[in-house]
Design a protein around this motif. Structure first.
Motif, PDB file in Angstrom:
ATOM      1  N   LEU A   1       0.924  -1.145  -0.110  1.00 41.68           N
ATOM      2  CA  LEU A   1      -0.055  -0.014   0.006  1.00 41.68           C
ATOM      3  C   LEU A   1       0.735   1.472   0.126  1.00 41.68           C
ATOM      4  CD1 LEU A   1      -2.851  -0.977   2.570  1.00 41.68           C
ATOM      5  CD2 LEU A   1      -2.790  -0.889  -0.110  1.00 41.68           C
ATOM      6  N   ALA A   2       1.725   1.283   0.876  1.00 41.71           N
ATOM      7  CA  ALA A   2       2.465   2.514   1.186  1.00 41.71           C
ATOM      8  C   ALA A   2       3.469   3.101  -0.225  1.00 41.71           C
ATOM      9  CB  ALA A   2       3.330   2.478   2.302  1.00 41.71           C
ATOM     10  N   PRO A   3       4.245   1.937  -0.645  1.00 39.08           N
ATOM     11  CA  PRO A   3       4.922   2.067  -2.002  1.00 39.08           C
ATOM     12  C   PRO A   3       3.868   2.659  -3.229  1.00 39.08           C
ATOM     13  CG  PRO A   3       5.481   0.108  -1.095  1.00 39.08           C
ATOM     14  CD  PRO A   3       4.378   0.585  -0.283  1.00 39.08           C
ATOM     15  N   VAL A   4       2.678   1.817  -3.340  1.00 44.33           N
ATOM     16  CA  VAL A   4       1.873   2.311  -4.583  1.00 44.33           C
ATOM     17  C   VAL A   4       1.592   3.626  -4.212  1.00 44.33           C
ATOM     18  CG1 VAL A   4      -0.342   1.642  -5.489  1.00 44.33           C
ATOM     19  CG2 VAL A   4       1.057  -0.163  -5.007  1.00 44.33           C
ATOM     20  N   ILE A   5       0.837   4.068  -2.917  1.00 44.19           N
ATOM     21  CA  ILE A   5       0.496   5.442  -2.660  1.00 44.19           C
ATOM     22  C   ILE A   5       1.846   6.417  -3.173  1.00 44.19           C
ATOM     23  CG2 ILE A   5      -0.275   6.787  -0.875  1.00 44.19           C
ATOM     24  CD1 ILE A   5      -1.786   4.563   0.328  1.00 44.19           C
ATOM     25  N   GLY A   6       2.935   6.045  -2.489  1.00 37.69           N
ATOM     26  CA  GLY A   6       3.850   7.060  -3.041  1.00 37.69           C
ATOM     27  C   GLY A   6       4.193   7.138  -4.414  1.00 37.69           C
ATOM     28  N   ILE A   7       3.967   6.081  -5.250  1.00 40.54           N
ATOM     29  CA  ILE A   7       4.317   6.095  -6.524  1.00 40.54           C
ATOM     30  C   ILE A   7       3.039   7.144  -7.081  1.00 40.54           C
ATOM     31  CG2 ILE A   7       4.194   4.985  -8.765  1.00 40.54           C
ATOM     32  CD1 ILE A   7       5.750   2.535  -7.252  1.00 40.54           C
ATOM     33  N   PHE A   8       1.926   6.963  -6.667  1.00 36.04           N
ATOM     34  CA  PHE A   8       0.698   7.589  -7.403  1.00 36.04           C
ATOM     35  C   PHE A   8       0.951   8.937  -6.892  1.00 36.04           C
ATOM     36  CE2 PHE A   8      -1.725   4.067  -7.974  1.00 36.04           C
ATOM     37  CZ  PHE A   8      -2.447   4.082  -9.168  1.00 36.04           C
ATOM     38  N   TYR A   9       1.530   9.406  -5.794  1.00 35.90           N
ATOM     39  CA  TYR A   9       1.701  10.831  -5.320  1.00 35.90           C
ATOM     40  C   TYR A   9       2.785  11.456  -6.392  1.00 35.90           C
ATOM     41  CZ  TYR A   9       3.589  15.074  -2.814  1.00 35.90           C
ATOM     42  OH  TYR A   9       4.053  15.987  -2.660  1.00 35.90           O
ATOM     43  N   LEU A  10       3.775  10.803  -6.698  1.00 32.09           N
ATOM     44  CA  LEU A  10       4.920  11.101  -7.249  1.00 32.09           C
ATOM     45  C   LEU A  10       4.468  11.424  -8.871  1.00 32.09           C
ATOM     46  CD1 LEU A  10       7.923   8.924  -6.326  1.00 32.09           C
ATOM     47  CD2 LEU A  10       7.688  11.121  -5.668  1.00 32.09           C
ATOM     48  N   TYR A  11       3.597  10.560  -9.356  1.00 34.10           N
ATOM     49  CA  TYR A  11       2.880  10.495 -10.762  1.00 34.10           C
ATOM     50  C   TYR A  11       2.145  11.715 -10.736  1.00 34.10           C
ATOM     51  CZ  TYR A  11       0.567   9.510 -14.877  1.00 34.10           C
ATOM     52  OH  TYR A  11       0.057   9.572 -16.214  1.00 34.10           O
ATOM     53  N   LEU A  12       1.070  11.891 -10.038  1.00 41.63           N
ATOM     54  CA  LEU A  12       0.134  13.081  -9.728  1.00 41.63           C
ATOM     55  C   LEU A  12       0.773  14.370  -9.583  1.00 41.63           C
ATOM     56  CD1 LEU A  12      -2.856  11.298  -7.919  1.00 41.63           C
ATOM     57  CD2 LEU A  12      -2.570  11.751 -10.307  1.00 41.63           C
ATOM     58  N   SER A  13       1.951  14.354  -8.929  1.00 45.87           N
ATOM     59  CA  SER A  13       2.776  15.809  -8.763  1.00 45.87           C
ATOM     60  C   SER A  13       3.523  16.003  -9.650  1.00 45.87           C
ATOM     61  CB  SER A  13       3.320  15.584  -7.250  1.00 45.87           C
ATOM     62  OG  SER A  13       4.580  14.566  -7.451  1.00 45.87           O
ATOM     63  N   GLY A  14       4.008  15.191 -10.908  1.00 41.48           N
ATOM     64  CA  GLY A  14       4.584  15.244 -11.802  1.00 41.48           C
ATOM     65  C   GLY A  14       6.283  15.010 -11.697  1.00 41.48           C
ATOM     66  N   ARG A  15       6.283  14.309 -10.594  1.00 38.92           N
ATOM     67  CA  ARG A  15       7.874  14.035 -10.245  1.00 38.92           C
ATOM     68  C   ARG A  15       8.212  12.994 -11.203  1.00 38.92           C
ATOM     69  NH1 ARG A  15       5.498  16.382  -5.707  1.00 38.92           N
ATOM     70  NH2 ARG A  15       7.145  17.935  -4.886  1.00 38.92           N
ATOM     71  N   ILE A  16       7.359  11.930 -11.587  1.00 42.39           N
ATOM     72  CA  ILE A  16       7.841  11.114 -12.349  1.00 42.39           C
ATOM     73  C   ILE A  16       6.621  10.913 -13.526  1.00 42.39           C
ATOM     74  CG2 ILE A  16       8.549   9.370 -10.505  1.00 42.39           C
ATOM     75  CD1 ILE A  16       6.242   7.759 -10.643  1.00 42.39           C
TER      76      ILE A  16
END
Length: 223
Positions: free
Chosen positions: A79-94
């Motif tokens: 859960l935590a890694p997936v949420i982290g990836i979604f945050y990075l994607y939505l914020s444009g960092r990846i």
């Protein structure tokens, strides 16, 4: 009714070549989809969570204890890694969920390092079974190593993610999981076939998984 002329019907060597090309294209697409499916099913988060659930079941002292340990595994390694990836994607960092760009991968790994450190500290303070504590600290150390390597070279996290759990299970349970080890080289092949990594990057990820697992388990007097 209009009759089809012989010239409009593909025939001869050229027709056979066209059919052969279509078959080759379809076969290639099928293999690509198979490789992508392997990469999706056996991604590092799923493999880490599966390892945690298996080891939790083996060393928990009660049903409630297993629920507590398994929840920690699902939270920290899924859960935590997936949420982290979604945050990075939505914020444009990846730019994509696979973090294909090497520079972007380093941003994602900072997130994973923090999560893995939190997992290791939490399990240590909670007096979880030493096998799980060793696995948690092993993931933390390996994630730091991968983050550093990724600054210069795109080492394969999929190869690490599938090889590490089998190395850990072999040290803990002996040859019991060996019938399923065939999936390990399949995932290696998938990453190379999809051109996500070179063979050297895949083998390096696998080697890091084995070396780090053996080293950490010896520190905790396991295996």
């Amino acid at each position: 009714m209009r009759e089809t002329s012989r010239s409009e019907v593909p025939s001869g060597p050229s027709a056979l070549e066209n059919r052969s090309d279509v078959v080759v294209i379809r076969e290639h697409r099928a293999v690509v989809e198979f490789a992508r499916t392997l990469s999706t099913i056996f991604n590092p988060f799923v493999c880490a969570t599966a390892l945690f659930l298996i080891v939790s079941h083996a060393y928990s002292t009660s049903t409630l204890h297993y629920w507590e340990l398994s929840f920690a595994g699902v939270f920290f390694y899924a859960l935590a890694p997936v949420i982290g990836i979604f945050y990075l994607y939505l914020s444009g960092r990846i730019s994509d969920f696979d973090m294909s760009d090497r520079i972007e991968r380093s941003r994602g790994f900072w997130t994973f390092v923090v999560i893995d450190l939190a997992a290791a500290i939490t399990l240590t303070l909670a007096h979880a079974p030493v096998q799980l504590v060793a696995i948690a600290w092993g993931y933390f150390g390996a994630t730091v190593a991968i983050m550093i390597i990724t600054r210069w070279w795109k080492i394969s996290t999929h190869a690490f993610g599938i090889t590490g759990p089998f190395a850990a299970m072999y040290l803990l349970f002996g040859p019991t999981p060996l019938p399923y080890v065939l999936v390990v080289p399949l995932v290696w092949w998938a990453r190379v076939y999809l051109r996500a990594h070179t063979l050297a990057q895949v083998l390096a990820g696998a080697a890091l998984a084995v070396v780090s697992t053996v080293y950490v388990f010896r520190l905790f007097h396991l295996g």
